[in-house]
Each structure stands twice: as structure tokens, then as C-alpha cells.
Design a protein around this motif. Structure first.
Motif, mmCIF file in Angstrom:
data_model
loop_
_atom_site.group_PDB
_atom_site.id
_atom_site.type_symbol
_atom_site.label_atom_id
_atom_site.label_comp_id
_atom_site.label_asym_id
_atom_site.label_seq_id
_atom_site.Cartn_x
_atom_site.Cartn_y
_atom_site.Cartn_z
ATOM 1 N N TRP A 271 24.336 42.155 -38.033
ATOM 2 C CA TRP A 271 25.356 41.170 -38.390
ATOM 3 C C TRP A 271 26.478 41.201 -37.368
ATOM 4 C CZ3 TRP A 271 24.701 37.969 -42.613
ATOM 5 C CH2 TRP A 271 23.659 38.305 -43.477
ATOM 6 N N HIS A 280 27.773 45.427 -39.569
ATOM 7 C CA HIS A 280 26.933 46.404 -40.272
ATOM 8 C C HIS A 280 25.526 46.122 -39.912
ATOM 9 C CE1 HIS A 280 30.227 47.782 -42.643
ATOM 10 N NE2 HIS A 280 30.535 46.544 -42.971
ATOM 11 N N GLN A 281 24.598 47.043 -40.182
ATOM 12 C CA GLN A 281 23.154 46.768 -39.936
ATOM 13 C C GLN A 281 22.437 46.754 -41.280
ATOM 14 O OE1 GLN A 281 21.236 49.271 -37.050
ATOM 15 N NE2 GLN A 281 19.203 48.660 -37.611
ATOM 16 N N TYR A 285 24.417 42.113 -46.508
ATOM 17 C CA TYR A 285 25.756 42.452 -46.029
ATOM 18 C C TYR A 285 26.752 42.048 -47.113
ATOM 19 C CZ TYR A 285 29.937 42.262 -43.045
ATOM 20 O OH TYR A 285 31.182 42.436 -42.507
ATOM 21 N N CYS A 299 23.654 36.438 -38.488
ATOM 22 C CA CYS A 299 22.790 37.612 -38.432
ATOM 23 C C CYS A 299 21.706 37.390 -37.384
ATOM 24 C CB CYS A 299 22.177 37.918 -39.799
ATOM 25 S SG CYS A 299 20.752 36.915 -40.229
#
Length: 585
Positions: A271, A280-281, A285, A299
Motif C-alpha cells: 500500500w 503497510h504490507q 489495510y 495498492c
């Protein structure tokens, strides 16, 4: 014969015997061939014969069925009716090639056949011991071969092949996929050939899980179609999108989920914000405490082939009005009409506006508010913007109302030869204030400003002045006020004693002169009246101010009546200034 001729004869005889044995009546044909029903078939054939030792004058090749039916002859009249126009020698008979082609193959053409050669001026021979049978079959299924897995965009070659028995009229190939085609042929045994079409193309994701097929069209119009195994195309993620609750309220938490189409499926999701910074991964999210300032997000889906990103996602965040403000003409004149307009930032936009005064009383509803006949006493206003989420109010608005000067208070006191005056003027903008003493225009010695009020103080010698005048002016008008100067304390006591003494003397004189008292009284009364008239006349003798509206006051503090009771009274104090007054400045 001579002794040398016999050896030569034996050598020649031996050579002829060897040559005859080497060149005999032979033929090479397959024992059977396959032909496709309705198509054509070629019987490969080559023959040989003993060397004639002389010139051959002609070649006639004939093909027979075993029942002596002629199926091919160069004389068409000798051919059996059912074979007329269906047979043809495709080899060069003079070069010992006796290959035969049969068109429009039928089940009745199955077998057997043999070849006969007639050599003009030499000999003839039938090769009955070398018969050929024809097996009539249905069109064979073509075979398609392609790699089990292919990668999008890379070169891929697929082959479609089929065996046939008609090399002069090979089958035609048609593919269900576009690309570059290349034809190949190969001779097999027993009169069979292999034909193949090689297709080179670039697969796309749209080819995934779809069959690749080719259609074979044989001589005579027969068609056969073969589908390959389903194509397995590896491709990078596509149709990357974010699923989310698009309409949220400020402060809520929102869950975003990324999805894509890919083969193999995406194994990673990243993201980013609109500046490209990584957040974040993970496929999901969570956005906590969203606000109207939450920017666009997207994303990126990743697999072993490549990656692709979604379109930017912008949340539709609902929030109560903010930045509520009032637009208006801040500088106005007293008596004018002012339009106030309220605005705000809100999602959804504000659907209602309410106006209040500083005490909170509701005054008006609507985005615009018209104030008619504004005055200096018009108080603070503010507006409240309202939408379905909440409400918020603007900062208080105070109009800057301009008005002509008004003298609210003037007072003077004198001691010995010094006079001290205070003049309080109310105006906006603030006024320039001067004092006039004995035809002298004097500036204030001290100025104090509080709100609309300007307090001017004069401290100077009075001279022979009996009156003092306060003059005030701003951009909207001017006003003046005149006050008689008071007598100082010592002189006042002296005047009192003199008056008492005069009264006592007058009483004694009246007693002594009882008869003439009334006459004296009349004369004294007339004299007194003339003296008072003279004093009043002297108090107003200020010729330089003849054009100025002025008010004559007692020596006590003076206050203008009706200051706030009626705004129209303000007009009674405005006047033009006598420009001659300032000639002395």
C-alpha cells in the motif's frame, strides 16, 4: 574369325549377359496405401526393364484393377467410366516413374491395382505380382502441440500436424489464434506424408484457460478440427482494485481490501499514498480515525511474473462544517444597508445557515443576511452552518461603522489667567479637534481615544476670552460647541461683597429718600436691564463663527441630551466649518 576377334566376341557376350541380369522387369510399389475418403491418394511407383540395346520409340503406362478394368490410360477412351477424370500419372514415365494419383477417393477404390508398361519398338510387361491395395479412411484427427504453460508477452510456437496421402494437394490449416504461420511437409513411408503448420504468437491474459485449436481442410473440401489442451498463460496482476466503504464519517475506521486477477495469484500486496510512500504490507489495510485530509491511496499486487497497481482511492469523508466565515463589506457608513454572506467547508455541503447576535438570539435563517440602516450601535453577529453531520459557527463579526462627529461633553474651568477645557467627541473615524479662544484656533494639549470617543484637553491662558469653542471634524462631517468661560473664585467673592454693600446702601438710601424711592427704583431697574443686555450681547460677539451652528452653555459641565434615544438627533449637530477660523493656524 581372326585370333583377336574371338576374345572380343566373348567379352561382348559377357557384357550383354551381365547387363540383362542387372536390368530386369521390376517395379517398386507399396503393398498398400491409405487414402482419405473424398480426398486424393498417390500410389508411389517406380519401374525398370532390361536394356533394349536399341532406341525405344514410345512409352505407355497403364494401371489396372485385377479384373482387367483400366483405371488409367493415356487414351481416355480406354478408361473405365467411373475413373474417367479421376486418375493421373504424376510421375515422368520416361524416367521410370509410374506414380498414380486418384482423385475423389471412394470406398470402391480400395483394391487391388497393378501397373503395366508398353515400350514402343521394344517390349511390354505387366507387373501383376506387385499389386497395391488402397485403404480408404476417414480424415485423421490433427495433432496440436504447445507448451503446457506459457508467459504473457513471450514468443510461443504451436504446431498442428496431420498425415495425408496427397502431396500435390496438401491440406490447408486454419488457427483460432492470430500469429505468424509456417508450413512444413515431410515424406513418410508407404505413400504417406506429414503436413504441419507452425503458429508463432504472443499470448495474453485473455488466452488463459482458453483452447487453442486448428482446423485442417483436405483436398475435396473435408475438414477436421482439433482443440489443444487449454492454454495456461502466466501473467502479471491485472484489474487491481480496492474494495472499501466509500462514504464514511470523519473519525471512523475504514477497512480497505485489495484484489487482482493474476496467474499465478498475487502473493504480495503493498500500500502507498499518493506521493508513493510505502504504508503497510498485506491484502487488507485498516485506516483508523479517517479525516477530510486523508489523501488518496493505492495498492500494488505482485506475483512471480510482475506487478501492477490499482487506481488511486479517495475516500468520501463526511464531516461537519469547518472554516465557517462571513463575507461582508466591513467599512460602512451609518444608515447604509450591508449584505452578510456565510460560507463553510463541509461534506455534504451545509444545507442551513442561522444568524445570531452576541447574546445568542436567533435573528435570521439563510446563507445571506441583509442589515438595513446600520448604526454605530449595531452589535456583533455570527452565523452557524449546519449539515447532516453537525454544525459550527463563525467568528463574531463586528461592523466598522463610520459616522460624523458628535460633541458628547464639554467643560471648562479657569483660575487666574489660565483656562482648562475638556471636549469629548464621538465619531468614526476619529476626529480632528481644535479649540477657539479669542478668535485664536488652538490645538489640543492632550488627546486620548477610547473606542468611538476622543477626549481633547486644552490648557492655555484665557486672555480676554469670555467664550471657548470646541471644533471637531472627520471625513463625514464636522460640529462645533461654544461654552462661556466661568469667573475665578476671588473675583466672584469680590462681586458678592460689592453686591451686598450696594444692596445695603440702596436700602438706606430708600429709607432716607422714601419719597423718591420708587423713582430711583425705576431708574435703577432700567439701568440694571441695560447692563444685562449689554453683557449678553458681548457673550455672543464672535463674528468669525457666524456660519457655525453653536450652542451656548453655562459654566457647569455640559452633556448633550438624547445621545442614544434617537439616531436622527445626530444630524442636528453637524455643521460646516468656517474656513476663516483656520486662517490663523
Amino acid at each position: 574369325m581372326g585370333v583377336f576377334k574371338w576374345p572380343l566376341f566373348f567379352v561382348f557376350l559377357w557384357f550383354k549377359v551381365v547387363q540383362t541380369e542387372a536390368s530386369t522387369w521390376t517395379v517398386t510399389v507399396p503393398s498398400s496405401v491409405q487414402g482419405i475418403d473424398g480426398s486424393c491418394v498417390v500410389i508411389p511407383c517406380s519401374y525398370n526393364y532390361p536394356e533394349p540395346g536399341k532406341q525405344i520409340t514410345g512409352y505407355t503406362g497403364i494401371w489396372y484393377k485385377v479384373i482387367e478394368d483400366v483405371i488409367y490410360h493415356k487414351d481416355n477412351n480406354q478408361i473405365k467410366q467411373e475413373y474417367k477424370g479421376r486418375t493421373e500419372l504424376v510421375g515422368d514415365i520416361t524416367q521410370k516413374n509410374c506414380s498414380l494419383k486418384i482423385y475423389s477417393l471412394r470406398q470402391s477404390d480400395r483394391a487391388p491395382f497393378y501397373f503395366r508398361i508398353e515400350l514402343g519398338g521394344y517390349d511390354q510387361h505387366s507387373y501383376r505380382n506387385n499389386e497395391v491395395s488402397i485403404t480408404v479412411i476417414s480424415a485423421p484427427q490433427p495433432t496440436v502441440s504447445v507448451k503446457e504453460e506459457v508467459v504473457e508477452g513471450q514468443n510461443v510456437s504451436a504446431s498442428c500436424s496431420v498425415s495425408h496421402s496427397c502431396p500435390s494437394s496438401p491440406p490447408e490449416f486454419t488457427w483460432t489464434h492470430s500469429g505468424k504461420k509456417h508450413f512444413q511437409t515431410q515424406q513418410l513411408t508407404d505413400g504417406q506424408w506429414k503436413a504441419a503448420s507452425v503458429l508463432t504468437f504472443h499470448p495474453t491474459k485473455d488466452d488463459h484457460n482458453k483452447p487453442l485449436s486448428c482446423t485442417v481442410r483436405y483436398k475435396g473440401g473435408l475438414e477436421r478440427e482439433q482443440a489443444s489442451n487449454v492454454l495456461k498463460v502466466k501473467y502479471a496482476p491485472v484489474n487491481v482494485k480496492v474494495d472499501y466503504k466509500s462514504h464514511v464519517k470523519e473519525g471512523e475506521t475504514v477497512q480497505l481490501k485489495c484484489s487482482s486477477e493474476a496467474n499465478p495469484p498475487a502473493n504480495s500486496y503493498l500500500w502507498h499514498n499518493e506521493e508513493g510512500a510505502r504504508l503497510h504490507q498485506g491484502q487488507s489495510y485498516k485506516l483508523i480515525n479517517v479525516s477530510r485530509h486523508t489523501g488518496a491511496l493505492y495498492c500494488t499486487a505482485i506475483n512471480t511474473v510482475g506487478e501492477s497497481k490499482s487506481s488511486p482511492v479517495q475516500l468520501n469523508v463526511s464531516y461537519a462544517p469547518v472554516n465557517v466565515k462571513v463575507d461582508y463589506k466591513s467599512h460602512v457608513k451609518e444608515g447604509e444597508t450591508v449584505q452578510l454572506k456565510c460560507s463553510s467547508e463541509a461534506n455534504p455541503p451545509a444545507n442551513s445557515y442561522v444568524w445570531h447576535n452576541e447574546e445568542g438570539d436567533r435573528l435570521h435563517q439563510g446563507q445571506s443576511y441583509k442589515l438595513i440602516n446600520v448604526s454605530r450601535h449595531t452589535g456583533v453577529r455570527y452565523c452557524t452552518a449546519i449539515n447532516t453531520v453537525g454544525e459550527s459557527k463563525s467568528s463574531p463579526v463586528q461592523l466598522n461603522v463610520s459616522f460624523a462627529p458628535e460633541i458628547k461633553k464639554i467643560s471648562c474651568s479657569s483660575e487666574d489667567d489660565v483656562v482648562k477645557c475638556v471636549c469629548i467627541v464621538e465619531s468614526s473615524p476619529p476626529s480632528m479637534v481644535h479649540f477657539v479662544l479669542s478668535d485664536r484656533v488652538l490645538s489640543s494639549t492632550k488627546t486620548e481615544t477610547h473606542g468611538f470617543n476622543t477626549t481633547e484637553t486644552l490648557h492655555t491662558k484665557s486672555g480676554s476670552s469670555e467664550f471657548v469653542q470646541c471644533l471637531a471634524m472627520n471625513t463625514l462631517g464636522n460640529v462645533s460647541l461654544t461654552l462661556p468661560l466661568a469667573v475665578n473664585g476671588k473675583m466672584q467673592n469680590l462681586y458678592i461683597f460689592i453686591a451686598i454693600g450696594a444692596g445695603i446702601g440702596l436700602v438706606i438710601l430708600l429709607i432716607v429718600l422714601g419719597v423718591v424711592r420708587k423713582c430711583r427704583g425705576r431708574i435703577s431697574t432700567v439701568a440694571t436691564s441695560q447692563t444685562s443686555a449689554t453683557k449678553r450681547e458681548k457673550a455672543v460677539e464672535l463674528p468669525h463663527y457666524a456660519t457655525t451652528k453653536s450652542m451656548e452653555m453655562d459654566h457647569d459641565d455640559v452633556h448633550s441630551p438624547g445621545i442614544y434615544s434617537n439616531d436622527h438627533i445626530y444630524g442636528n449637530t453637524e455643521t460646516d466649518w468656517d474656513e476663516a477660523i483656520y486662517a490663523n493656524m
